[in-house]
Scaffold this active site. Structure first.
Site, short mmCIF file in Angstrom:
data_model
loop_
_atom_site.label_atom_id
_atom_site.label_comp_id
_atom_site.label_asym_id
_atom_site.label_seq_id
_atom_site.Cartn_x
_atom_site.Cartn_y
_atom_site.Cartn_z
N ASP A 118 9.19 6.73 13.60
CA ASP A 118 8.13 7.22 12.73
C ASP A 118 7.16 8.03 13.58
O ASP A 118 7.40 8.21 14.77
CB ASP A 118 7.42 6.05 12.00
CG ASP A 118 7.00 6.46 10.59
OD1 ASP A 118 6.27 7.46 10.46
OD2 ASP A 118 7.39 5.78 9.62
N TYR B 199 6.17 -4.63 -1.70
CA TYR B 199 5.50 -4.22 -0.47
C TYR B 199 4.73 -5.39 0.12
O TYR B 199 3.65 -5.74 -0.33
CB TYR B 199 4.64 -2.98 -0.72
CG TYR B 199 5.48 -1.73 -0.49
CD1 TYR B 199 6.77 -1.67 -1.02
CD2 TYR B 199 5.06 -0.68 0.29
CE1 TYR B 199 7.60 -0.58 -0.79
CE2 TYR B 199 5.88 0.43 0.53
CZ TYR B 199 7.15 0.46 -0.02
OH TYR B 199 7.96 1.53 0.23
N PHE B 200 5.33 -5.98 1.13
CA PHE B 200 4.74 -7.16 1.75
C PHE B 200 3.64 -6.79 2.75
O PHE B 200 3.08 -7.66 3.40
CB PHE B 200 5.82 -8.02 2.43
CG PHE B 200 6.74 -8.74 1.46
CD1 PHE B 200 6.63 -8.56 0.09
CD2 PHE B 200 7.72 -9.62 1.92
CE1 PHE B 200 7.47 -9.23 -0.81
CE2 PHE B 200 8.56 -10.30 1.04
CZ PHE B 200 8.44 -10.10 -0.32
N ASP B 201 3.33 -5.48 2.85
CA ASP B 201 2.15 -5.11 3.64
C ASP B 201 0.90 -5.11 2.76
O ASP B 201 -0.20 -4.92 3.27
CB ASP B 201 2.33 -3.74 4.33
CG ASP B 201 2.65 -2.60 3.38
OD1 ASP B 201 3.21 -2.86 2.28
OD2 ASP B 201 2.36 -1.43 3.72
N GLU C 232 1.57 -1.01 9.79
CA GLU C 232 0.32 -0.38 10.25
C GLU C 232 -0.72 -1.45 10.62
O GLU C 232 -1.43 -1.33 11.61
CB GLU C 232 -0.28 0.50 9.13
CG GLU C 232 0.46 1.82 8.91
CD GLU C 232 1.48 1.73 7.79
OE1 GLU C 232 2.02 0.63 7.55
OE2 GLU C 232 1.74 2.77 7.15
N HIS D 87 7.62 12.43 9.03
CA HIS D 87 7.35 11.23 9.84
C HIS D 87 8.02 11.33 11.21
O HIS D 87 8.71 10.40 11.65
CB HIS D 87 7.83 9.97 9.11
CG HIS D 87 6.93 9.53 7.99
ND1 HIS D 87 5.65 9.08 8.19
CD2 HIS D 87 7.13 9.47 6.65
CE1 HIS D 87 5.10 8.75 7.01
NE2 HIS D 87 5.97 8.98 6.05
N TRP E 9 11.14 3.56 -4.12
CA TRP E 9 9.90 2.88 -3.67
C TRP E 9 8.69 3.24 -4.51
O TRP E 9 7.78 2.45 -4.64
CB TRP E 9 9.65 3.14 -2.19
CG TRP E 9 9.20 4.52 -1.80
CD1 TRP E 9 9.98 5.63 -1.68
CD2 TRP E 9 7.86 4.93 -1.48
NE1 TRP E 9 9.23 6.70 -1.29
CE2 TRP E 9 7.92 6.31 -1.15
CE3 TRP E 9 6.63 4.29 -1.41
CZ2 TRP E 9 6.79 7.05 -0.79
CZ3 TRP E 9 5.51 5.03 -1.04
CH2 TRP E 9 5.59 6.39 -0.73
N GLU F 49 7.84 11.47 2.05
CA GLU F 49 6.56 12.03 2.48
C GLU F 49 6.71 13.16 3.50
O GLU F 49 6.20 13.06 4.61
CB GLU F 49 5.68 10.91 3.06
CG GLU F 49 5.41 9.81 2.05
CD GLU F 49 4.55 8.67 2.58
OE1 GLU F 49 3.72 8.17 1.82
OE2 GLU F 49 4.72 8.27 3.76
C1 TNX Z 1 4.55 4.62 2.35
S1 TNX Z 1 7.33 3.60 1.59
C2 TNX Z 1 5.47 4.90 3.33
C3 TNX Z 1 5.30 4.34 4.69
C4 TNX Z 1 4.01 3.57 4.80
C5 TNX Z 1 3.84 2.72 3.55
C6 TNX Z 1 2.66 1.80 3.59
C7 TNX Z 1 7.62 4.92 2.31
C8 TNX Z 1 8.91 5.47 2.10
N1 TNX Z 1 6.67 5.52 3.06
O1 TNX Z 1 5.37 5.37 5.65
O2 TNX Z 1 4.06 2.77 5.93
O3 TNX Z 1 3.69 3.58 2.44
O4 TNX Z 1 2.68 0.90 2.52
#
Ligand code: TNX
Length: 782
Positions: free
Chosen positions: A206, A432-434, A484, A278, A407, A341
């Site tokens: 990443d 999403y366990f974060d 993160e 990323h 997602w 992203e």
């Molecule tokens: C989105 S889920 C992202 C990650 C981030 C996450 C944080 C995804 C495909 N991309 O790069 O870490 O949100 O929740």
């Protein structure tokens, strides 16, 4: 006349017989495994009177040499948990004190399924494949009660049949944002195995670090695995960094070791190499792969960055060479290529990209990402593998061999399955366990959002809108652990336990057998003690006193209902005024069972805590309730909030709770791309001079201040007079947290507040092109 005559003795025996009949034969008992406590809940379990005694004299034997490794893993688990070591022996014909693992050909058990039958002499385990045998032994371990006072390990006589509902049962781990050592990753794999997960999605690259050695490109790790600092605290517009060099990576040897370790536990590792976005860590090592710019640094901040791979022939062959080494290390069918992203600013500015688009007749930059993905896809397919990517890869012409990981909700996955792509469901709002798992104000820092245990348990990977003949494209689901804000292994444990248990049951157990209350009972009675013994740092949110607010139907104020998810815990509460005086409703000394309803009519500080059955105190949950003229009044919203952030409905805006920062999804209403148009009815004419709307500014999470907020008032609900309007700049100037309007005292009854959504997220920002979120927590009227 017939007369029945029983002596008391016979009567008691008869009663005992009836009790046993009911207790052991009722179908309810066979289905609810509260006795066995197994998670994920098996298809069927029947527990009978009598026990098998497991001891150092017990043998374990197999008829298929591949199961020898499984036997020794089981043995080491026994040793760790009970200090018992059993004899491992192939093809033993012992008839007593033996665990017999048998591979059977019978067609009745599906792949990964198994049967266990335990009587006083032996334990028979049957399965078609090695995975089934392995899972049987994991269930057997969970059937083992704590060691009896006599020092004996007595396993109840049991008949158990089990098989999974989905065949992709995944857990993900991001080792780029924070690095976890090879040994820690193996521990993580142990957790997955214990709960019958079969897929480990290893997010290896990443912006903040490249974590896998690639022999052909050594700078990827010598440069790309290290950053010069890390963001302190939560993402914000004024970020602060430490200057501690941070990083690490896995050598190819490490990777081989981890892959073999996972294989023995029937876990496939799906590696993820992010592209074309990323990639700052990659570009810091090989800047020539960007469209412009000559030097890059491994990111210290979180978020989405504009510098992405340029889709040149050089880049494509570079990534193909990387993937060649990756495919050699990982035998998985799927190779994850990210794809999420990817901002397109650089591609818009690049002459090379624009020419290429013209040459290939591509309509826009999304189509260019589609082209890049197809080039990678063809390469991976030529090597006998398939790609899987985040749902963004669906946006332009994907070939059907590619699988999609959904997602951003389940719609992407539903669309993908409808067009014959294999799909893994991993929507943020369940998986999403974060995200936060408790409303408690003492909760350790997380990224945002609110995914409590109950929400995870309610996850349904099969989309209701999907045609029956496309359902087989849903391979299963997965929880993601982005790191993160997860800087240590102990915090990692906290974020996954016990949500991993809920996810295991969603993905393994039959849908109709799932029951949250029953799950919670098994979890707290059988699994929490195991976590304690294994010194796992887990969230006790289900034992914490929580509150749910509702308007008081009988008059002014709100009712706070205090409760715990696990009804075995007890609650204590304390209400004080803002000046710290203790109010009469206070119960400072005793702990009682919930639910407890408290009527709140003035601003208070509510302080609640709980005790579990062993008397352990939970962290205190301190909450300010701010009562004003809007509180608990009738409120209507023209546009409904998004289902993800609609906890509590419109009442959320007048429930007395001012949302905390960093935000937690439960205290806010979220509107994706839509305006807020709220109307509050005070019920009667009131004198007012101040109106406010609490809003949120968190661009990193795609949450933007409203473009404009307008408030107007009316005494008949028909003709409104505007009393104030403010744009986002004005809101920013006053702290960016509230749009406040003051005016000369006026008598009025209806208040209308319109907050205009920021629209699509601008270029160069996280989530650019997607609709912005508009978040509001509270309306204040004084
Ligand atoms: C989105 S889920 C992202 C990650 C981030 C996450 C944080 C995804 C495909 N991309 O790069 O870490 O949100 O929740």
């Amino acid at each position: 006349m017939i007369r029945f005559y029983f002596s008391l003795q016979y009567f008691l025996i008869f009663c005992a017989f009836l009790f046993l009949q009911f207790h052991y034969n009722s179908p309810a008992h066979a289905q609810t495994t509260v006795k066995s406590g197994i998670i994920p809940l098996p298809v069927s379990v029947k527990i009978l009177p009598g026990n098998f005694e497991l001891s150092n004299a017990t043998h374990i034997t197999w008829n298929n040499p591949d199961d020898a490794a499984t036997a020794s893993i089981f043995n080491s688990q026994l040793k760790q948990q009970y200090s018992i070591v059993i004899h491992e022996e192939a093809n033993s014909n012992l008839e007593t004190n033996v665990i017999r693992m048998q591979r059977i050909n019978a067609g009745e058990l599906p792949a990964e399924g198994y049967r266990i039958s335990i009587d006083e002499n032996k334990i028979i385990i049957q399965a078609k494949d090695g995975a089934g045998i392995f899972y049987a032994l994991q269930s057997l371990l969970q059937l083992c009660p704590p060691m009896a006072a006599s020092g004996k390990l007595l396993i109840p006589k049991t008949i158990l049949i089990d098989y999974p509902r989905f065949n992709w049962r995944g857990m993900h781990l991001d080792v780029a944002r924070h690095f976890f050592s090879k040994e820690q990753v193996k521990k993580y794999i142990d957790y997955l195995a214990a709960y019958k997960f079969n897929t480990f999605h290893w997010h290896l690259t990443d912006d903040q670090g490249w974590r896998i050695e690639i022999k052909k490109y050594p700078l990827l790790t010598s440069v790309g695995a290290w950053r010069d600092g890390t963001l302190i605290g939560h993402y914000s517009n004024q970020p602060q960094f430490d200057s501690i060099r941070y990083g690490g990576f896995y050598s190819q040897e490490d990777i081989r070791e981890v892959v073999a370790y996972a294989q023995k536990r029937f876990i496939t590792i799906v590696p993820e190499i992010e592209m074309p976005g990323h990639v700052l860590a990659l570009l810091s090592a090989y800047p020539e792969l960007a469209c412009s710019g000559s030097s890059f640094n491994v990111a210290k901040n979180w978020g989405v960055f504009n510098d992405v791979l340029c889709p040149t022939e050089e880049t494509i062959s570079f990534m193909q060479n990387v993937l060649l080494e990756v495919m050699e290390l990982f035998p998985s069918k799927y190779i994850h290529i990210g794809g999420d992203e990817c901002p397109k600013e650089q591609w818009q500015k690049s002459v090379y990209c624009q020419n290429l688009m013209q040459q290939l007749r591509l309509k826009n930059e999304n189509a260019l990402q589609g082209y890049f993905t197809r080039r990678i896809e063809t390469f991976v397919s030529a090597h006998g593998r398939s790609i899987i990517g985040w749902d963004e890869i669906l946006e332009d012409g994907l070939s059907t061999s590619a699988a999609v990981m959904s997602w951003r909700g389940i719609d992407g996955g539903t669309a993908a399955a409808s067009s014959n792509h294999n799909v893994v469901m991993s929507p943020t709002d369940f998986c999403y366990f974060d995200y936060y798992q408790s409303q408690n104000t003492h909760e350790p820092l997380a990224i945002g959002g609110y995914v409590p245990l109950e929400k995870v348990y309610a996850f349904e990977p099969m989309p209701p809108a999907l045609a029956t003949d496309k359902q087989s494209f849903i391979m299963g689901g997965q929880a993601n652990l982005w790191t993160e804000y997860i800087e240590s292994f102990s915090k990692l444990q906290y974020m996954i336990f016990p949500r991993i248990c809920a996810m295991s049951e969603v993905l393994w157990s039959q849908k109709e057998n799932r029951n949250y209350a029953d799950f919670v009972a098994r979890l707290s009675a059988n699994h929490f003690p195991e976590f304690n013994a294994a010194k796992i740092n887990y969230s006790k949110a289900i034992l914490e006193a929580k509150f749910a607010l509702r308007p008081n139907e009988n008059g002014a104020g709100i009712i706070a209902r205090l409760f715990t998810d696990d009804p075995s815990a007890t609650i204590n509460y304390n209400l004080s005024s803002y000046e710290n005086e203790i109010l009469s409703a206070t119960n400072n000394t005793q702990f009682e069972r919930g639910p407890i309803d408290l009527l709140i009519t003035h601003s208070v500080i509510m302080n609640i805590k709980s005790k579990d059955v062993s008397g352990n105190l939970s962290a205190e949950n301190v909450q300010q309730l701010e009562i004003n003229k809007a509180t608990a009044k009738n409120i209507t919203l023209l546009n409904a909030p998004d289902a993800k952030y609609s906890n509590g409905g419109p009442f959320t805006l007048v429930n007395g709770i001012v949302g905390h920062l960093p935000w937690n999804g439960s205290e806010w209403l979220g509107f994706s791309g839509k305006n807020i148009e709220a109307m509050v009815d005070l019920g009667k004419s009131e004198m007012i001079s101040k109106i406010s709307l609490g809003v949120l500014d968190d661009e990193g999470s795609w949450i933007y201040l409203p473009q404009q907020v307008t408030v107007s008032i009316s005494s008949d609900g028909k003709t409104f007079r505007t009393v104030g309007t403010k744009n986002n700049e004005a809101i920013k100037k006053t702290g960016g947290r509230k749009a406040t309007f003051t005016f000369t005292k006026t008598t009025t009854r209806y208040i209308k507040i319109i907050a205009v959504n920021a629209g699509n997220i601008p270029a160069g920002k996280a989530g650019s092109g997607n609709p912005a979120w508009l978040f509001a927590d509270e309306i204040g009227i004084e």
